[in-house]
Design a protein around this motif. Structure first.
Motif, mmCIF file in Angstrom:
data_model
loop_
_atom_site.group_PDB
_atom_site.id
_atom_site.type_symbol
_atom_site.label_atom_id
_atom_site.label_comp_id
_atom_site.label_asym_id
_atom_site.label_seq_id
_atom_site.Cartn_x
_atom_site.Cartn_y
_atom_site.Cartn_z
ATOM 1 N N GLU A 77 104.745 14.617 24.508
ATOM 2 C CA GLU A 77 104.693 14.635 23.045
ATOM 3 C C GLU A 77 103.260 14.551 22.522
ATOM 4 O OE1 GLU A 77 107.573 12.453 20.743
ATOM 5 O OE2 GLU A 77 108.903 12.372 22.488
ATOM 6 N N THR A 78 102.448 13.723 23.136
ATOM 7 C CA THR A 78 101.056 13.599 22.693
ATOM 8 C C THR A 78 100.297 14.901 22.940
ATOM 9 O OG1 THR A 78 101.018 11.220 23.016
ATOM 10 C CG2 THR A 78 98.886 12.339 23.037
ATOM 11 N N ARG A 79 100.459 15.483 24.114
ATOM 12 C CA ARG A 79 99.771 16.750 24.409
ATOM 13 C C ARG A 79 100.283 17.869 23.507
ATOM 14 N NH1 ARG A 79 100.070 14.587 30.100
ATOM 15 N NH2 ARG A 79 97.901 14.056 30.574
ATOM 16 N N HIS A 80 101.552 17.832 23.196
ATOM 17 C CA HIS A 80 102.119 18.800 22.260
ATOM 18 C C HIS A 80 101.438 18.658 20.893
ATOM 19 C CE1 HIS A 80 105.058 19.641 19.021
ATOM 20 N NE2 HIS A 80 105.137 20.787 19.664
ATOM 21 N N ALA A 81 101.270 17.436 20.426
ATOM 22 C CA ALA A 81 100.616 17.197 19.135
ATOM 23 C C ALA A 81 99.193 17.752 19.141
ATOM 24 C CB ALA A 81 100.607 15.698 18.821
ATOM 25 N N TRP A 110 95.373 18.486 33.790
ATOM 26 C CA TRP A 110 94.915 18.021 32.491
ATOM 27 C C TRP A 110 93.407 17.847 32.422
ATOM 28 C CZ3 TRP A 110 98.658 19.658 30.021
ATOM 29 C CH2 TRP A 110 99.970 19.487 30.450
ATOM 30 N N LYS A 111 92.783 17.521 33.532
ATOM 31 C CA LYS A 111 91.321 17.385 33.550
ATOM 32 C C LYS A 111 90.676 18.760 33.278
ATOM 33 C CE LYS A 111 87.795 14.955 35.994
ATOM 34 N NZ LYS A 111 87.839 13.584 36.423
ATOM 35 N N GLU A 138 93.613 15.156 28.412
ATOM 36 C CA GLU A 138 93.385 14.693 29.787
ATOM 37 C C GLU A 138 94.226 13.473 30.119
ATOM 38 O OE1 GLU A 138 89.762 13.266 32.742
ATOM 39 O OE2 GLU A 138 89.267 14.239 30.833
ATOM 40 N N THR A 139 94.303 12.528 29.209
ATOM 41 C CA THR A 139 94.961 11.247 29.510
ATOM 42 C C THR A 139 96.414 11.164 29.063
ATOM 43 O OG1 THR A 139 94.304 10.223 27.413
ATOM 44 C CG2 THR A 139 92.757 10.023 29.284
ATOM 45 N N GLY A 140 96.773 12.018 28.104
ATOM 46 C CA GLY A 140 98.118 11.945 27.546
ATOM 47 C C GLY A 140 98.260 10.875 26.494
ATOM 48 N N ALA A 141 97.143 10.276 26.075
ATOM 49 C CA ALA A 141 97.157 9.201 25.074
ATOM 50 C C ALA A 141 96.174 9.535 23.948
ATOM 51 C CB ALA A 141 96.797 7.872 25.701
ATOM 52 N N TRP A 142 96.621 9.395 22.723
ATOM 53 C CA TRP A 142 95.771 9.640 21.551
ATOM 54 C C TRP A 142 95.046 8.364 21.166
ATOM 55 C CZ3 TRP A 142 93.442 12.920 18.497
ATOM 56 C CH2 TRP A 142 93.122 12.576 17.186
ATOM 57 N N ARG A 143 93.731 8.464 21.079
ATOM 58 C CA ARG A 143 92.905 7.347 20.627
ATOM 59 C C ARG A 143 91.957 7.884 19.571
ATOM 60 N NH1 ARG A 143 92.380 7.429 25.983
ATOM 61 N NH2 ARG A 143 93.454 5.897 27.211
ATOM 62 N N ILE A 144 91.773 7.117 18.540
ATOM 63 C CA ILE A 144 90.803 7.531 17.525
ATOM 64 C C ILE A 144 89.453 7.017 17.988
ATOM 65 C CG2 ILE A 144 90.111 7.329 15.138
ATOM 66 C CD1 ILE A 144 93.077 7.026 14.428
ATOM 67 N N VAL A 145 88.659 7.951 18.490
ATOM 68 C CA VAL A 145 87.323 7.646 18.984
ATOM 69 C C VAL A 145 86.351 8.482 18.164
ATOM 70 C CG1 VAL A 145 85.801 7.723 20.988
ATOM 71 C CG2 VAL A 145 88.238 7.280 21.306
ATOM 72 N N LYS A 146 85.409 7.836 17.529
ATOM 73 C CA LYS A 146 84.445 8.560 16.674
ATOM 74 C C LYS A 146 83.469 9.353 17.516
ATOM 75 C CE LYS A 146 85.948 6.745 12.825
ATOM 76 N NZ LYS A 146 86.437 7.346 11.700
#
Length: 146
Positions: A77-81, A110-111, A138-146
């Motif tokens: 789902e995250t990669r789809h987004a 994914w890498k 790459e990780t499958g996790a969404w993080r808000i990183v500036k």
């Protein structure tokens, strides 16, 4: 887990009145173009609710188009987004030009998919956005990183 709507809302931000995007196009709402490059800013506005509704409709259309790609079935789902967000920025036809990226997604490499995302004109135009997207791919996790 994150939705395409959440990713695009974050990446595009919202402005009720027109402004120039990073490429010089008149834009408003959640990144909706409202003129040709260099045109004067039109005297229009949009509410947040109107913009979200329009954005949701656009993302639904993009999602339908993306379902035709073999890479689609390999996405969490995250990669789809992230794929939908990429498509929102570069268009469906533009996304299809990311052949090595799409092949890497099909192979669930994914890498490599992340590496291919960062090797693009779009990544050079909006580097922070594409770094966030590549990390999520790459990780499958969404993080808000500036």
């Amino acid at each position: 887990m994150v939705t395409a709507l959440e990713v695009v809302e974050f990446e595009e931000g919202f402005k009720s009145h027109p402004y120039y995007c990073t490429e010089g196009f008149p834009t408003y709402g959640h990144g909706f173009r409202c003129g040709k490059k260099g045109d004067a800013l039109p005297k229009i506005s949009i509410t947040l609710d109107e913009s979200k509704s329009r954005l949701s409709d656009i993302l639904a259309i993009l999602d339908k188009q993306l379902q035709t790609l073999p890479a689609y079935k390999h996405l969490s789902e995250t990669r789809h987004a992230i794929l939908v967000s990429m498509c929102y920025q570069v268009g469906f036809e533009g996304l299809k030009l990311f052949k090595k990226f799409l092949s890497a997604c099909e192979a669930e490499d994914w890498k490599e998919a992340a590496r291919q995302m960062l090797d693009s004109k779009a990544a050079r135009q909006t580097p922070a956005r594409w770094r966030r997207a590549a990390l999520a791919m790459e990780t499958g996790a969404w993080r808000i990183v500036k």
